[in-house]
Design a protein around this motif. Structure first.
Motif, PDB file in Angstrom:
ATOM      1  N   SER A  67      -5.966  -7.456  -6.902  1.00  0.00           N
ATOM      2  CA  SER A  67      -5.087  -8.507  -6.380  1.00  0.00           C
ATOM      3  C   SER A  67      -4.997  -9.676  -7.357  1.00  0.00           C
ATOM      4  CB  SER A  67      -5.571  -8.979  -5.008  1.00  0.00           C
ATOM      5  OG  SER A  67      -6.852  -9.579  -5.114  1.00  0.00           O
ATOM      6  N   THR A  68      -6.077  -9.999  -8.060  1.00  0.00           N
ATOM      7  CA  THR A  68      -6.038 -11.060  -9.068  1.00  0.00           C
ATOM      8  C   THR A  68      -5.155 -10.655 -10.230  1.00  0.00           C
ATOM      9  OG1 THR A  68      -8.282 -11.688  -8.457  1.00  0.00           O
ATOM     10  CG2 THR A  68      -7.448 -12.521 -10.541  1.00  0.00           C
ATOM     11  N   SER A  69      -5.240  -9.395 -10.636  1.00  0.00           N
ATOM     12  CA  SER A  69      -4.416  -8.908 -11.730  1.00  0.00           C
ATOM     13  C   SER A  69      -2.941  -8.965 -11.365  1.00  0.00           C
ATOM     14  CB  SER A  69      -4.833  -7.481 -12.075  1.00  0.00           C
ATOM     15  OG  SER A  69      -3.966  -6.936 -13.028  1.00  0.00           O
ATOM     16  N   TRP A  70      -2.599  -8.489 -10.157  1.00  0.00           N
ATOM     17  CA  TRP A  70      -1.199  -8.500  -9.750  1.00  0.00           C
ATOM     18  C   TRP A  70      -0.682  -9.911  -9.544  1.00  0.00           C
ATOM     19  CZ3 TRP A  70       1.978  -4.853 -10.664  1.00  0.00           C
ATOM     20  CH2 TRP A  70       1.527  -3.548 -10.749  1.00  0.00           C
ATOM     21  N   LEU A  71      -1.536 -10.808  -9.099  1.00  0.00           N
ATOM     22  CA  LEU A  71      -1.133 -12.203  -8.958  1.00  0.00           C
ATOM     23  C   LEU A  71      -0.816 -12.803 -10.333  1.00  0.00           C
ATOM     24  CD1 LEU A  71      -0.727 -14.646  -7.118  1.00  0.00           C
ATOM     25  CD2 LEU A  71      -3.141 -15.198  -7.483  1.00  0.00           C
ATOM     26  N   GLY A  72      -1.618 -12.448 -11.318  1.00  0.00           N
ATOM     27  CA  GLY A  72      -1.352 -12.909 -12.685  1.00  0.00           C
ATOM     28  C   GLY A  72      -0.027 -12.380 -13.210  1.00  0.00           C
ATOM     29  N   TYR A  73       0.272 -11.106 -12.952  1.00  0.00           N
ATOM     30  CA  TYR A  73       1.548 -10.537 -13.375  1.00  0.00           C
ATOM     31  C   TYR A  73       2.713 -11.199 -12.643  1.00  0.00           C
ATOM     32  CZ  TYR A  73      -0.519  -6.871 -16.192  1.00  0.00           C
ATOM     33  OH  TYR A  73      -1.179  -6.186 -17.174  1.00  0.00           O
ATOM     34  N   LEU A  74       2.531 -11.510 -11.371  1.00  0.00           N
ATOM     35  CA  LEU A  74       3.591 -12.176 -10.615  1.00  0.00           C
ATOM     36  C   LEU A  74       3.868 -13.575 -11.157  1.00  0.00           C
ATOM     37  CD1 LEU A  74       5.528 -12.075  -8.196  1.00  0.00           C
ATOM     38  CD2 LEU A  74       3.673 -13.029  -6.821  1.00  0.00           C
ATOM     39  N   VAL A  75       2.819 -14.322 -11.453  1.00  0.00           N
ATOM     40  CA  VAL A  75       2.989 -15.659 -12.028  1.00  0.00           C
ATOM     41  C   VAL A  75       3.656 -15.569 -13.393  1.00  0.00           C
ATOM     42  CG1 VAL A  75       1.718 -17.653 -12.952  1.00  0.00           C
ATOM     43  CG2 VAL A  75       1.114 -16.702 -10.725  1.00  0.00           C
ATOM     44  N   ALA A  76       3.234 -14.605 -14.204  1.00  0.00           N
ATOM     45  CA  ALA A  76       3.847 -14.421 -15.524  1.00  0.00           C
ATOM     46  C   ALA A  76       5.312 -14.017 -15.386  1.00  0.00           C
ATOM     47  CB  ALA A  76       3.077 -13.372 -16.320  1.00  0.00           C
ATOM     48  N   PHE A  77       5.633 -13.173 -14.401  1.00  0.00           N
ATOM     49  CA  PHE A  77       7.014 -12.761 -14.182  1.00  0.00           C
ATOM     50  C   PHE A  77       7.891 -13.945 -13.811  1.00  0.00           C
ATOM     51  CE2 PHE A  77      10.407 -11.254 -11.371  1.00  0.00           C
ATOM     52  CZ  PHE A  77      11.045 -10.369 -12.226  1.00  0.00           C
ATOM     53  N   VAL A  78       7.406 -14.799 -12.922  1.00  0.00           N
ATOM     54  CA  VAL A  78       8.183 -15.972 -12.510  1.00  0.00           C
ATOM     55  C   VAL A  78       8.357 -16.935 -13.684  1.00  0.00           C
ATOM     56  CG1 VAL A  78       8.143 -18.008 -11.010  1.00  0.00           C
ATOM     57  CG2 VAL A  78       7.578 -15.766 -10.082  1.00  0.00           C
ATOM     58  N   ALA A  79       7.287 -17.152 -14.449  1.00  0.00           N
ATOM     59  CA  ALA A  79       7.371 -18.072 -15.588  1.00  0.00           C
ATOM     60  C   ALA A  79       8.313 -17.529 -16.668  1.00  0.00           C
ATOM     61  CB  ALA A  79       5.977 -18.305 -16.171  1.00  0.00           C
ATOM     62  N   LEU A  80       8.191 -16.245 -16.989  1.00  0.00           N
ATOM     63  CA  LEU A  80       9.072 -15.657 -17.997  1.00  0.00           C
ATOM     64  C   LEU A  80      10.520 -15.624 -17.523  1.00  0.00           C
ATOM     65  CD1 LEU A  80       6.978 -12.676 -19.397  1.00  0.00           C
ATOM     66  CD2 LEU A  80       7.756 -14.684 -20.647  1.00  0.00           C
ATOM     67  N   SER A  81      10.735 -15.318 -16.251  1.00  0.00           N
ATOM     68  CA  SER A  81      12.104 -15.321 -15.729  1.00  0.00           C
ATOM     69  C   SER A  81      12.721 -16.705 -15.823  1.00  0.00           C
ATOM     70  CB  SER A  81      12.129 -14.842 -14.280  1.00  0.00           C
ATOM     71  OG  SER A  81      11.753 -13.499 -14.190  1.00  0.00           O
ATOM     72  N   GLY A  82      11.956 -17.719 -15.495  1.00  0.00           N
ATOM     73  CA  GLY A  82      12.457 -19.086 -15.619  1.00  0.00           C
ATOM     74  C   GLY A  82      12.754 -19.460 -17.055  1.00  0.00           C
ATOM     75  N   PHE A  83      11.879 -19.051 -17.965  1.00  0.00           N
ATOM     76  CA  PHE A  83      12.090 -19.340 -19.380  1.00  0.00           C
ATOM     77  C   PHE A  83      13.336 -18.639 -19.904  1.00  0.00           C
ATOM     78  CE2 PHE A  83      11.319 -17.951 -23.796  1.00  0.00           C
ATOM     79  CZ  PHE A  83      11.404 -19.197 -24.409  1.00  0.00           C
ATOM     80  N   TYR A  84      13.467 -17.339 -19.606  1.00  0.00           N
ATOM     81  CA  TYR A  84      14.634 -16.598 -20.085  1.00  0.00           C
ATOM     82  C   TYR A  84      15.925 -17.078 -19.419  1.00  0.00           C
ATOM     83  CZ  TYR A  84      11.393 -13.413 -22.359  1.00  0.00           C
ATOM     84  OH  TYR A  84      10.420 -12.885 -23.150  1.00  0.00           O
ATOM     85  N   MET A  85      15.833 -17.511 -18.180  1.00  0.00           N
ATOM     86  CA  MET A  85      17.020 -18.032 -17.508  1.00  0.00           C
ATOM     87  C   MET A  85      17.464 -19.340 -18.144  1.00  0.00           C
ATOM     88  SD  MET A  85      17.620 -18.538 -13.487  1.00  0.00           S
ATOM     89  CE  MET A  85      19.078 -19.296 -12.849  1.00  0.00           C
ATOM     90  N   SER A  86      16.506 -20.182 -18.511  1.00  0.00           N
ATOM     91  CA  SER A  86      16.877 -21.432 -19.179  1.00  0.00           C
ATOM     92  C   SER A  86      17.486 -21.162 -20.549  1.00  0.00           C
ATOM     93  CB  SER A  86      15.670 -22.365 -19.286  1.00  0.00           C
ATOM     94  OG  SER A  86      14.707 -21.821 -20.161  1.00  0.00           O
ATOM     95  N   LEU A  87      17.006 -20.131 -21.244  1.00  0.00           N
ATOM     96  CA  LEU A  87      17.626 -19.759 -22.519  1.00  0.00           C
ATOM     97  C   LEU A  87      19.034 -19.215 -22.306  1.00  0.00           C
ATOM     98  CD1 LEU A  87      14.836 -17.946 -24.556  1.00  0.00           C
ATOM     99  CD2 LEU A  87      15.876 -20.147 -25.026  1.00  0.00           C
ATOM    100  N   ALA A  88      19.211 -18.377 -21.296  1.00  0.00           N
ATOM    101  CA  ALA A  88      20.523 -17.786 -21.039  1.00  0.00           C
ATOM    102  C   ALA A  88      21.528 -18.823 -20.578  1.00  0.00           C
ATOM    103  CB  ALA A  88      20.390 -16.677 -20.001  1.00  0.00           C
ATOM    104  N   ALA A  89      21.074 -19.862 -19.910  1.00  0.00           N
ATOM    105  CA  ALA A  89      21.991 -20.882 -19.407  1.00  0.00           C
ATOM    106  C   ALA A  89      22.597 -21.715 -20.534  1.00  0.00           C
ATOM    107  CB  ALA A  89      21.274 -21.782 -18.414  1.00  0.00           C
ATOM    108  N   THR A  90      22.057 -21.624 -21.728  1.00  0.00           N
ATOM    109  CA  THR A  90      22.634 -22.362 -22.853  1.00  0.00           C
ATOM    110  C   THR A  90      23.854 -21.644 -23.435  1.00  0.00           C
ATOM    111  OG1 THR A  90      21.193 -21.282 -24.475  1.00  0.00           O
ATOM    112  CG2 THR A  90      20.391 -23.337 -23.466  1.00  0.00           C
ATOM    113  N   LEU A  91      24.054 -20.393 -23.055  1.00  0.00           N
ATOM    114  CA  LEU A  91      25.187 -19.618 -23.562  1.00  0.00           C
ATOM    115  C   LEU A  91      26.300 -19.577 -22.522  1.00  0.00           C
ATOM    116  CD1 LEU A  91      23.168 -16.619 -25.000  1.00  0.00           C
ATOM    117  CD2 LEU A  91      24.129 -18.529 -26.274  1.00  0.00           C
TER     118      LEU A  91
END
Length: 131
Positions: free
Chosen positions: A9-33
């Motif tokens: 559960s700790t491992s999956w929680l880490g992947y979920l947090v990383a997924f949300v953070a990466l999605s936010g980062f990539y979305m902010s990059l995509a919003a510049t185009l």
């Protein structure tokens, strides 16, 4: 709770947090185009699929079908949450974050114990360096 379930559960929680953070980062990059016809056509195709035209009759599509990689995530997200302009940026960002985390997980699983990521990157280069 058993120890192995806590670790999972700790491992999956880490992947979920990383997924949300990466999605936010990539979305902010995509919003510049600016939007282009490719992303808009994928969303329109997804909207038509939601309205019952599953095989997209009457559409002039490219020779490469993008049902699974492009259109299906738009269909699922629009079916769950309705339509919003941010989906043009959110769906590709989520797909990219998923690919990065999948590659990360595969590297962790395939690397021998204690070697980490360097081992996986070094193995294909070894025959080139030591001839």
């Amino acid at each position: 709770m058993p120890v192995f379930l806590k670790k999972i559960s700790t491992s999956w929680l880490g992947y979920l947090v990383a997924f949300v953070a990466l999605s936010g980062f990539y979305m902010s990059l995509a919003a510049t185009l600016p939007l282009n016809s490719d992303s808009v056509s994928a969303v329109l195709e997804a909207q038509d699929i939601l309205h019952g035209n599953v095989l997209l009759h009457g559409w002039d599509l490219s020779t490469e079908p993008y049902y699974v990689t492009e259109i299906l995530p738009y269909v699922v997200l629009a079916g769950l949450a309705g339509w919003h302009l941010s989906f043009y940026y959110l769906v590709p960002a989520m797909l990219m974050a998923g690919m990065v985390l999948l590659a990360f997980r595969l590297c962790r699983v395939m690397a021998p114990r204690g070697h980490g990521f360097f081992w996986l990157w070094w193995q294909p280069l070894r025959p080139l360096v030591f001839r």
